[in-house]
Design a protein around this motif. Structure first.
Motif, PDB file in Angstrom:
ATOM      1  N   ALA A  76       0.918  -1.262  -0.149  1.00 22.74           N
ATOM      2  CA  ALA A  76       0.085  -0.108   0.102  1.00 22.74           C
ATOM      3  C   ALA A  76       0.657   1.268   0.021  1.00 22.74           C
ATOM      4  O   ALA A  76       1.983   1.334   0.653  1.00 22.74           O
ATOM      5  CB  ALA A  76      -0.851   0.000   1.215  1.00 22.74           C
ATOM      6  N   GLN A  77       0.551   2.167  -0.864  1.00 21.70           N
ATOM      7  CA  GLN A  77       1.152   3.625  -0.869  1.00 21.70           C
ATOM      8  C   GLN A  77       0.113   4.656  -0.509  1.00 21.70           C
ATOM      9  O   GLN A  77      -0.855   4.717  -0.862  1.00 21.70           O
ATOM     10  CB  GLN A  77       1.486   3.832  -2.406  1.00 21.70           C
ATOM     11  N   GLN A  78       0.601   5.245   0.750  1.00 28.35           N
ATOM     12  CA  GLN A  78      -0.375   6.205   1.374  1.00 28.35           C
ATOM     13  C   GLN A  78       0.274   7.410   1.981  1.00 28.35           C
ATOM     14  O   GLN A  78       1.536   7.314   2.040  1.00 28.35           O
ATOM     15  CB  GLN A  78      -1.005   5.373   2.387  1.00 28.35           C
ATOM     16  N   ASP A  79      -0.278   8.494   2.139  1.00 34.30           N
ATOM     17  CA  ASP A  79       0.267   9.752   2.734  1.00 34.30           C
ATOM     18  C   ASP A  79      -1.095  10.451   3.386  1.00 34.30           C
ATOM     19  O   ASP A  79      -2.232  10.048   3.078  1.00 34.30           O
ATOM     20  CB  ASP A  79       1.083  10.645   1.799  1.00 34.30           C
ATOM     21  N   ASN A  80      -0.706  11.529   3.988  1.00 36.83           N
ATOM     22  CA  ASN A  80      -1.650  12.473   4.376  1.00 36.83           C
ATOM     23  C   ASN A  80      -1.362  13.722   4.846  1.00 36.83           C
ATOM     24  O   ASN A  80      -0.312  14.058   4.707  1.00 36.83           O
ATOM     25  CB  ASN A  80      -2.551  11.825   5.848  1.00 36.83           C
ATOM     26  N   VAL A  81      -2.225  14.631   4.951  1.00 39.28           N
ATOM     27  CA  VAL A  81      -1.937  16.236   4.915  1.00 39.28           C
ATOM     28  C   VAL A  81      -2.961  16.797   5.774  1.00 39.28           C
ATOM     29  O   VAL A  81      -4.032  16.488   5.729  1.00 39.28           O
ATOM     30  CB  VAL A  81      -1.645  16.927   3.699  1.00 39.28           C
ATOM     31  N   ALA A  82      -2.585  17.878   6.612  1.00 39.26           N
ATOM     32  CA  ALA A  82      -3.524  18.615   7.650  1.00 39.26           C
ATOM     33  C   ALA A  82      -3.587  20.068   6.980  1.00 39.26           C
ATOM     34  O   ALA A  82      -2.415  20.740   6.983  1.00 39.26           O
ATOM     35  CB  ALA A  82      -3.223  18.342   9.113  1.00 39.26           C
TER      36      ALA A  82
END
Length: 381
Positions: A76-82
């Motif tokens: 799985a390739q994932q990231d997040n941003v706030a």
């Protein structure tokens, strides 16, 4: 990369001797004449095994299958941003700490999810699931479901390398409110798409004035997450830059045949041919040894080394085995088998996506070996 150790693909026939390459029929199936003496050249296969391309794959890629079809599976390739309210609503800065109607605001940005291993350049996706999640840490609903018209979030999934649109999504506050503390999730099925370096989620949020009043806290955030999972691929393009290949096989060869050969062989020449269309080149060594532990050990009497070989496809590569080396093989202590190992250093031959040392690999690809020896034996007295 990890060595792949597995049994030989095909058992050597009893009438074929491994490194010396002579027919048992000549040595044992008929009565040898007293005279004259003949020097006979015999060509026989020594091994025919596929070398796996797994050693050239980044660690996040593995070989799998879907409905009997060979595929690559990718982690799985994932990231997040706030994003803070101050970033999304610059007009809210003037109202910090006050209880007022939240101003209308629009905000556009993107989240780039790059492949977690830089050696993975391109993934040709058969199928994958893209999970998109927005968690609302604000103290009001930014989609303003009671506004006329309500707010919305528009999302577009694009290939990071080319910008090609993969899929898109519109979430309206009219049907999908996002109250304070809640999360909103959507899953997109991605099929028959190519991703270069990763993917980008471009989003545009529109939050209209609906008259609701809250205490403005510009430090509060919304968190946007993207995760591409269950990735099945028909091919990958990877960086192969001085990558190592290390494979080992067991080959059954009876000791009495080896001993008979050692008494009669005069000379032996080996030939190695790799049959493949893999986009790799480099150097290769072959080891014939008494045990798996003796492969590439350099211990005299326990290993015979074939050096100076290359990955170049369909090139016949030859050399000589000395009488001493043949005697070593005959004296290997295991009565029924010898071990064959391949060790190489490879580079990709493709230049693409602005980079070199690349190789496009498919899950059914293998480098087939043809190792034969031509032996001259003495028949007669």
């Amino acid at each position: 990369m990890l060595a792949i150790i597995r049994p030989a693909v095909s058992r050597l026939r009893r009438l074929l001797l491994s490194a010396a390459g002579v027919g048992l029929a000549i040595l044992a199936a008929c009565e040898l004449p007293e005279a004259p003496e003949w020097d006979i050249g015999v060509m026989a296969p020594f091994s025919s095994d596929p070398l796996s391309i797994v050693d050239f794959l980044p660690g996040l890629v593995a070989v799998d299958s879907v409905d009997g079809q060979a595929v690559f599976s990718v982690e799985a390739q994932q990231d997040n941003v706030a994003y803070s309210l101050a970033e999304m609503c610059p007009d809210c800065l003037a109202w910090e700490g006050q209880t007022v109607a939240v101003p209308t605001f629009e905000y556009t940005d993107s989240l780039e999810v790059t492949f977690s291993d830089a050696d993975l350049v391109s993934v040709e996706i058969l199928s994958a699931a893209l999970l998109l999640r927005v968690h609302n840490n604000l103290n009001f609903d930014p989609l303003r479901p009671n506004a006329d018209p309500p707010g919305y979030v528009a999302l577009a999934v694009r290939d990071l390398g080319s910008g090609t649109l993969i899929d898109s999504l519109l979430v309206s506050g009219a049907s999908d409110p996002l109250p304070a503390g809640a999360s909103l999730e959507r899953t997109l099925d991605i099929n028959d798409a190519e991703l270069i370096d990763g993917f980008r989620i471009v989003f545009h949020a529109f939050s209209p004035d609906d008259g609701q009043t809250v205490q403005i806290d510009n430090s509060l955030t919304t968190v946007f997450e993207a995760s591409l999972d269950t990735i099945m691929a028909t091919a990958v393009t990877v960086v192969v830059d001085a990558d190592t290949l290390d494979e080992r096989f067991g080959a059954e060869v009876e000791q009495d045949v080896r001993e008979e050969l050692a008494k009669r062989v005069q000379s032996a020449v080996y030939e190695l041919k790799l049959i493949h269309n893999a986009e790799v080149d480099g150097t290769l060594k072959v080891s014939i040894a008494a045990s798996e532990a003796d492969l590439f050990s350099g211990i005299a009497g326990r290993e015979v080394r074939l050096d100076g070989l290359v990955f170049t496809p369909n090139l016949v590569q030859s050399g000589e085995l000395s009488v001493e080396e043949i005697q070593w093989i005959a004296d290997f202590p295991n009565p029924d088998s010898v071990y064959v190992g391949y060790r190489g250093v490879a580079w990709g031959t493709r230049t693409d996506f602005g980079r070199s040392n690349l190789s496009r690999l498919t899950p059914d690809l293998a480098l087939d070996t043809e190792l034969t020896v031509t032996s001259t034996i003495r028949v007669g007295r």
